[in-house]
Design a protein around this motif. Structure first.
Motif, PDB file in Angstrom:
ATOM      1  N   LEU A   1      43.615  -0.305   6.156  1.00  0.00           N
ATOM      2  CA  LEU A   1      44.212   1.355   5.525  1.00  0.00           C
ATOM      3  C   LEU A   1      43.230   2.343   6.344  1.00  0.00           C
ATOM      4  CD1 LEU A   1      43.696   0.590   1.757  1.00  0.00           C
ATOM      5  CD2 LEU A   1      46.020   0.001   2.837  1.00  0.00           C
ATOM      6  N   VAL A   2      42.477   2.661   6.240  1.00  0.00           N
ATOM      7  CA  VAL A   2      41.239   2.792   7.058  1.00  0.00           C
ATOM      8  C   VAL A   2      42.140   2.866   8.458  1.00  0.00           C
ATOM      9  CG1 VAL A   2      39.578   3.425   8.617  1.00  0.00           C
ATOM     10  CG2 VAL A   2      39.630   2.846   5.727  1.00  0.00           C
ATOM     11  N   LEU A   3      41.762   1.648   9.720  1.00  0.00           N
ATOM     12  CA  LEU A   3      43.240   1.661  10.462  1.00  0.00           C
ATOM     13  C   LEU A   3      44.552   2.408  10.477  1.00  0.00           C
ATOM     14  CD1 LEU A   3      42.977   0.579  12.816  1.00  0.00           C
ATOM     15  CD2 LEU A   3      43.395  -1.110  12.599  1.00  0.00           C
ATOM     16  N   LEU A   4      44.992   1.671   9.240  1.00  0.00           N
ATOM     17  CA  LEU A   4      46.357   2.228   9.220  1.00  0.00           C
ATOM     18  C   LEU A   4      46.370   3.769   9.213  1.00  0.00           C
ATOM     19  CD1 LEU A   4      49.445   1.679   8.843  1.00  0.00           C
ATOM     20  CD2 LEU A   4      48.893   1.562   6.836  1.00  0.00           C
ATOM     21  N   LEU A   5      45.677   5.069   8.515  1.00  0.00           N
ATOM     22  CA  LEU A   5      45.147   5.942   8.219  1.00  0.00           C
ATOM     23  C   LEU A   5      44.874   6.281   9.330  1.00  0.00           C
ATOM     24  CD1 LEU A   5      45.639   8.520   6.482  1.00  0.00           C
ATOM     25  CD2 LEU A   5      42.896   7.854   6.317  1.00  0.00           C
ATOM     26  N   ALA A   6      44.347   6.373  10.400  1.00  0.00           N
ATOM     27  CA  ALA A   6      43.642   6.479  11.720  1.00  0.00           C
ATOM     28  C   ALA A   6      44.823   6.990  12.377  1.00  0.00           C
ATOM     29  CB  ALA A   6      42.373   5.954  12.591  1.00  0.00           C
ATOM     30  N   LEU A   7      45.525   5.100  12.749  1.00  0.00           N
ATOM     31  CA  LEU A   7      47.376   5.393  13.459  1.00  0.00           C
ATOM     32  C   LEU A   7      47.764   6.057  13.693  1.00  0.00           C
ATOM     33  CD1 LEU A   7      47.332   1.283  13.751  1.00  0.00           C
ATOM     34  CD2 LEU A   7      46.182   2.774  15.128  1.00  0.00           C
TER      35      LEU A   7
ATOM     36  N   THR B   1      49.053  14.046  15.111  1.00  0.00           N
ATOM     37  CA  THR B   1      48.611  14.407  15.971  1.00  0.00           C
ATOM     38  C   THR B   1      48.608  14.907  17.473  1.00  0.00           C
ATOM     39  OG1 THR B   1      46.744  14.349  14.989  1.00  0.00           O
ATOM     40  CG2 THR B   1      46.577  15.237  16.820  1.00  0.00           C
ATOM     41  N   MET B   2      49.572  13.279  17.730  1.00  0.00           N
ATOM     42  CA  MET B   2      49.876  13.418  19.671  1.00  0.00           C
ATOM     43  C   MET B   2      51.270  14.238  19.307  1.00  0.00           C
ATOM     44  SD  MET B   2      48.990   9.394  20.413  1.00  0.00           S
ATOM     45  CE  MET B   2      52.071   9.770  20.877  1.00  0.00           C
ATOM     46  N   PHE B   3      52.264  13.965  18.215  1.00  0.00           N
ATOM     47  CA  PHE B   3      54.113  15.270  18.770  1.00  0.00           C
ATOM     48  C   PHE B   3      52.949  16.323  17.032  1.00  0.00           C
ATOM     49  CE2 PHE B   3      55.130  10.707  18.194  1.00  0.00           C
ATOM     50  CZ  PHE B   3      55.454  10.589  18.989  1.00  0.00           C
ATOM     51  N   GLY B   4      52.173  17.052  17.259  1.00  0.00           N
ATOM     52  CA  GLY B   4      51.513  18.379  16.391  1.00  0.00           C
ATOM     53  C   GLY B   4      52.083  18.974  15.316  1.00  0.00           C
ATOM     54  N   HIS B   5      51.671  17.878  14.915  1.00  0.00           N
ATOM     55  CA  HIS B   5      51.770  18.058  13.098  1.00  0.00           C
ATOM     56  C   HIS B   5      49.888  16.681  12.834  1.00  0.00           C
ATOM     57  CE1 HIS B   5      55.731  18.796  12.967  1.00  0.00           C
ATOM     58  NE2 HIS B   5      56.530  17.703  13.926  1.00  0.00           N
ATOM     59  N   PRO B   6      48.979  17.473  12.838  1.00  0.00           N
ATOM     60  CA  PRO B   6      48.186  17.562  12.275  1.00  0.00           C
ATOM     61  C   PRO B   6      47.753  16.988  11.095  1.00  0.00           C
ATOM     62  CG  PRO B   6      47.468  19.343  13.104  1.00  0.00           C
ATOM     63  CD  PRO B   6      49.078  18.947  13.344  1.00  0.00           C
ATOM     64  N   VAL B   7      48.006  15.920  10.454  1.00  0.00           N
ATOM     65  CA  VAL B   7      47.478  15.372   8.970  1.00  0.00           C
ATOM     66  C   VAL B   7      45.905  15.764   8.387  1.00  0.00           C
ATOM     67  CG1 VAL B   7      47.529  13.357   6.723  1.00  0.00           C
ATOM     68  CG2 VAL B   7      49.071  13.641   9.359  1.00  0.00           C
ATOM     69  N   LEU B   8      45.019  15.493   9.353  1.00  0.00           N
ATOM     70  CA  LEU B   8      43.944  15.172   8.888  1.00  0.00           C
ATOM     71  C   LEU B   8      42.929  16.491   9.369  1.00  0.00           C
ATOM     72  CD1 LEU B   8      42.089  11.574   8.198  1.00  0.00           C
ATOM     73  CD2 LEU B   8      43.617  13.685   6.712  1.00  0.00           C
ATOM     74  N   ASN B   9      43.324  17.643   9.362  1.00  0.00           N
ATOM     75  CA  ASN B   9      42.397  19.045  10.072  1.00  0.00           C
ATOM     76  C   ASN B   9      41.236  18.481   9.644  1.00  0.00           C
ATOM     77  OD1 ASN B   9      42.599  20.798  11.518  1.00  0.00           O
ATOM     78  ND2 ASN B   9      43.573  22.680  10.577  1.00  0.00           N
TER      79      ASN B   9
ATOM     80  N   THR C   1      32.693  20.118   8.707  1.00  0.00           N
ATOM     81  CA  THR C   1      33.026  19.063   7.354  1.00  0.00           C
ATOM     82  C   THR C   1      32.660  18.259   8.021  1.00  0.00           C
ATOM     83  OG1 THR C   1      34.877  20.457   7.225  1.00  0.00           O
ATOM     84  CG2 THR C   1      35.097  18.694   5.941  1.00  0.00           C
ATOM     85  N   VAL C   2      32.516  17.349   8.421  1.00  0.00           N
ATOM     86  CA  VAL C   2      32.338  16.049   9.358  1.00  0.00           C
ATOM     87  C   VAL C   2      31.068  15.980   8.846  1.00  0.00           C
ATOM     88  CG1 VAL C   2      32.206  14.353  10.705  1.00  0.00           C
ATOM     89  CG2 VAL C   2      34.161  15.439  10.586  1.00  0.00           C
ATOM     90  N   THR C   3      29.901  16.679   9.334  1.00  0.00           N
ATOM     91  CA  THR C   3      28.736  17.273   9.296  1.00  0.00           C
ATOM     92  C   THR C   3      28.041  17.043   7.798  1.00  0.00           C
ATOM     93  OG1 THR C   3      27.859  18.143  11.114  1.00  0.00           O
ATOM     94  CG2 THR C   3      26.443  17.776   9.833  1.00  0.00           C
ATOM     95  N   GLN C   4      28.882  17.500   7.183  1.00  0.00           N
ATOM     96  CA  GLN C   4      28.557  17.669   5.848  1.00  0.00           C
ATOM     97  C   GLN C   4      29.008  16.834   5.030  1.00  0.00           C
ATOM     98  OE1 GLN C   4      30.934  20.767   4.026  1.00  0.00           O
ATOM     99  NE2 GLN C   4      29.412  22.400   5.314  1.00  0.00           N
ATOM    100  N   PHE C   5      29.667  15.893   5.101  1.00  0.00           N
ATOM    101  CA  PHE C   5      30.234  14.918   4.439  1.00  0.00           C
ATOM    102  C   PHE C   5      29.290  12.955   4.849  1.00  0.00           C
ATOM    103  CE2 PHE C   5      32.819  10.765   4.699  1.00  0.00           C
ATOM    104  CZ  PHE C   5      32.568  10.771   3.203  1.00  0.00           C
ATOM    105  N   VAL C   6      28.978  13.384   6.019  1.00  0.00           N
ATOM    106  CA  VAL C   6      28.024  12.330   6.532  1.00  0.00           C
ATOM    107  C   VAL C   6      26.350  12.532   5.820  1.00  0.00           C
ATOM    108  CG1 VAL C   6      26.624  11.405   8.345  1.00  0.00           C
ATOM    109  CG2 VAL C   6      29.238  12.070   8.502  1.00  0.00           C
ATOM    110  N   THR C   7      26.761  13.723   5.864  1.00  0.00           N
ATOM    111  CA  THR C   7      24.518  14.379   4.863  1.00  0.00           C
ATOM    112  C   THR C   7      24.447  13.652   3.576  1.00  0.00           C
ATOM    113  OG1 THR C   7      24.770  16.410   6.062  1.00  0.00           O
ATOM    114  CG2 THR C   7      23.364  16.054   4.432  1.00  0.00           C
ATOM    115  N   LEU C   8      26.192  14.309   3.022  1.00  0.00           N
ATOM    116  CA  LEU C   8      26.546  13.790   1.412  1.00  0.00           C
ATOM    117  C   LEU C   8      26.441  12.536   1.558  1.00  0.00           C
ATOM    118  CD1 LEU C   8      26.809  14.656  -1.677  1.00  0.00           C
ATOM    119  CD2 LEU C   8      29.193  14.746  -1.035  1.00  0.00           C
ATOM    120  N   ALA C   9      26.901  11.749   2.166  1.00  0.00           N
ATOM    121  CA  ALA C   9      27.012   9.735   1.832  1.00  0.00           C
ATOM    122  C   ALA C   9      25.629   9.773   2.168  1.00  0.00           C
ATOM    123  CB  ALA C   9      28.216   9.512   2.777  1.00  0.00           C
ATOM    124  N   TRP C  10      24.854  10.036   2.600  1.00  0.00           N
ATOM    125  CA  TRP C  10      23.724   9.541   3.357  1.00  0.00           C
ATOM    126  C   TRP C  10      22.933   9.859   2.083  1.00  0.00           C
ATOM    127  CZ3 TRP C  10      21.917   6.052   6.373  1.00  0.00           C
ATOM    128  CH2 TRP C  10      20.223   6.119   6.504  1.00  0.00           C
TER     129      TRP C  10
END
Length: 126
Positions: A60-66, A72-80, A85-94
């Protein structure tokens, strides 16, 4: 190089002697045998293990990434997501995972661990 019996395919007579039936064709008695999907399904359900949850979650993670990459290639980013935000999420998870791990390791949470601790305490008291 000599041909040994392990390298040869079994003949029709060999399969009949071993009690195996050919997939489609005639048996040694002359009756026609046809394998059905039910025969195959019965054999595989007893020996095939279930798909574990880790495999499903990784898929499911791979499917979401694909899907995100394709959009994103076609100009419609889903996960903006930006870097902060990535740093905060990694810190929270750690922090959350390390707190759970430390609590689990330093305290006797499971029934087996509590029983073992009681046995050790009784042994030291005696």
């Amino acid at each position: 190089m000599t041909d040994t019996t392990e390298n040869r395919l079994p003949s029709t007579d060999t399969t009949a002697r071993l009690g195996m039936l050919p997939i489609d064709g005639q048996t040694s008695q002359g009756t026609t045998v046809t394998a059905t999907d039910d025969d195959v399904a019965e054999d595989t359900t007893a020996t095939t293990p279930k798909i574990d949850s880790g495999t499903v979650s990784r898929f499911l993670v791979l499917l979401l990434a694909l899907v995100n990459q394709a959009l994103t290639m076609f100009g419609h980013p889903v996960l903006n997501i930006d870097d902060a935000t990535v740093t905060q999420f990694v810190t929270l998870a750690w922090t959350a995972l390390s707190a759970i791990w430390c609590y689990w390791k330093d305290n006797d949470v499971t029934k087996a661990a509590r029983t073992k601790k009681a046995r050790l305490s009784a042994r030291h008291a005696a």
